[in-house]
Design a protein around this motif. Structure first.
Motif, PDB file in Angstrom:
ATOM      1  N   VAL A 275      -3.621 -16.067 -47.841  1.00  0.00           N
ATOM      2  CA  VAL A 275      -3.890 -17.441 -48.402  1.00  0.00           C
ATOM      3  C   VAL A 275      -4.750 -17.522 -49.499  1.00  0.00           C
ATOM      4  O   VAL A 275      -6.036 -16.750 -49.025  1.00  0.00           O
TER       5      VAL A 275
ATOM      6  N   GLU B  28      -8.077 -19.156 -51.080  1.00  0.00           N
ATOM      7  CA  GLU B  28      -9.015 -20.057 -50.617  1.00  0.00           C
ATOM      8  C   GLU B  28      -9.960 -20.436 -51.460  1.00  0.00           C
ATOM      9  O   GLU B  28     -10.450 -19.255 -52.209  1.00  0.00           O
TER      10      GLU B  28
ATOM     11  N   ARG C 210     -13.762 -23.074 -51.696  1.00  0.00           N
ATOM     12  CA  ARG C 210     -14.523 -23.957 -51.180  1.00  0.00           C
ATOM     13  C   ARG C 210     -15.068 -25.098 -52.317  1.00  0.00           C
ATOM     14  O   ARG C 210     -15.314 -24.640 -53.347  1.00  0.00           O
TER      15      ARG C 210
ATOM     16  N   PRO D  92       0.443 -19.588 -50.455  1.00  0.00           N
ATOM     17  CA  PRO D  92      -0.322 -20.565 -49.780  1.00  0.00           C
ATOM     18  C   PRO D  92      -1.777 -20.967 -50.445  1.00  0.00           C
ATOM     19  O   PRO D  92      -2.452 -19.687 -50.748  1.00  0.00           O
TER      20      PRO D  92
ATOM     21  N   ARG E 248      -5.432 -22.677 -49.326  1.00  0.00           N
ATOM     22  CA  ARG E 248      -6.234 -23.498 -48.460  1.00  0.00           C
ATOM     23  C   ARG E 248      -7.745 -24.068 -49.459  1.00  0.00           C
ATOM     24  O   ARG E 248      -8.279 -23.064 -49.724  1.00  0.00           O
TER      25      ARG E 248
ATOM     26  N   GLN F 248     -11.067 -25.823 -49.087  1.00  0.00           N
ATOM     27  CA  GLN F 248     -12.108 -26.435 -48.133  1.00  0.00           C
ATOM     28  C   GLN F 248     -13.199 -27.037 -48.689  1.00  0.00           C
ATOM     29  O   GLN F 248     -13.886 -26.759 -49.464  1.00  0.00           O
TER      30      GLN F 248
ATOM     31  N   GLN G 187      -5.746 -37.260 -48.318  1.00  0.00           N
ATOM     32  CA  GLN G 187      -6.652 -36.642 -46.918  1.00  0.00           C
ATOM     33  C   GLN G 187      -7.907 -37.398 -46.930  1.00  0.00           C
ATOM     34  O   GLN G 187      -8.871 -37.347 -48.109  1.00  0.00           O
TER      35      GLN G 187
ATOM     36  N   THR H  54     -13.316 -30.205 -44.716  1.00  0.00           N
ATOM     37  CA  THR H  54     -11.735 -30.481 -44.277  1.00  0.00           C
ATOM     38  C   THR H  54     -11.002 -29.504 -45.155  1.00  0.00           C
ATOM     39  O   THR H  54     -11.191 -29.542 -46.322  1.00  0.00           O
ATOM     40  N   ALA H  55      -9.932 -28.958 -44.231  1.00  0.00           N
ATOM     41  CA  ALA H  55      -9.167 -28.180 -45.041  1.00  0.00           C
ATOM     42  C   ALA H  55      -7.909 -28.798 -45.457  1.00  0.00           C
ATOM     43  O   ALA H  55      -7.468 -29.343 -44.510  1.00  0.00           O
ATOM     44  N   ILE H  56      -7.350 -28.400 -46.652  1.00  0.00           N
ATOM     45  CA  ILE H  56      -6.312 -28.942 -47.114  1.00  0.00           C
ATOM     46  C   ILE H  56      -5.466 -27.666 -47.432  1.00  0.00           C
ATOM     47  O   ILE H  56      -5.773 -26.715 -48.173  1.00  0.00           O
ATOM     48  N   GLU H  57      -4.158 -27.600 -46.780  1.00  0.00           N
ATOM     49  CA  GLU H  57      -3.313 -26.407 -47.041  1.00  0.00           C
ATOM     50  C   GLU H  57      -2.045 -26.818 -47.553  1.00  0.00           C
ATOM     51  O   GLU H  57      -1.327 -27.784 -47.184  1.00  0.00           O
TER      52      GLU H  57
ATOM     53  N   THR I  80       1.349 -25.100 -50.527  1.00  0.00           N
ATOM     54  CA  THR I  80       1.954 -23.868 -51.393  1.00  0.00           C
ATOM     55  C   THR I  80       2.324 -24.701 -52.584  1.00  0.00           C
ATOM     56  O   THR I  80       3.386 -25.170 -52.655  1.00  0.00           O
TER      57      THR I  80
END
Length: 145
Positions: A41, A43, A45, A64, A66, A68, A90, A98-101, A103
């Protein structure tokens, strides 16, 4: 007009120009997502406090992602983050991550915003395998040659 009226009018004009620049044209530097391993993934922040830091995120298509989001405030404007192109709306609880995932399948530029459309950011999706150092097709950033 008196000198006081001229000064107040000039100050008002300066404030209007600054507000327009801040909300419509200011951009920070682009941040590339941490590289993902095979099947991993990407990622990033993001801190939410009077805006998004970073406000421009660069990822690769087909992998994917993610994001944060840490909301470091209680302002009403930052209660939600919206990625319209991906169908994401969200809530962001104050002082929580809060994680948003998702693709992203297609390369392109995808804006994101707060629920009130005042805080804005940009997700730049590059073609898979096309990552170059400090690259971004975003018009505010020079693309590496």
């Amino acid at each position: 007009m008196t000198p006081t009226q001229i000064a107040v009018t000039a100050l008002g004009a300066v404030v209007i120009v600054w507000v327009l620049w801040y909300f419509l044209f200011s951009r920070g530097t682009a941040v590339a997502a941490a590289p993902a391993g095979v099947g991993g993934v990407q990622e990033v922040r993001v801190t939410v406090k009077g805006g998004y830091t970073p406000d421009t995120i660069v990822v690769q298509a087909g992998q994917p992602v993610r994001l944060q989001f840490y909301r470091d405030e209680t302002a009403d404007c930052s209660e939600r983050v919206v990625f319209e192109e991906f169908g994401i709306d969200q809530p962001l609880p104050a002082f929580q991550t809060t994680a948003i995932e998702f693709t992203p399948d297609k390369p392109g530029e995808y804006p994101f915003r707060c629920g009130m459309n005042m805080l804005k950011g940009l997700l730049v999706v590059e073609p898979a395998g096309d990552r170059r150092a400090a690259s971004s097709p975003h018009k505010f950033h020079g693309a590496a040659a």
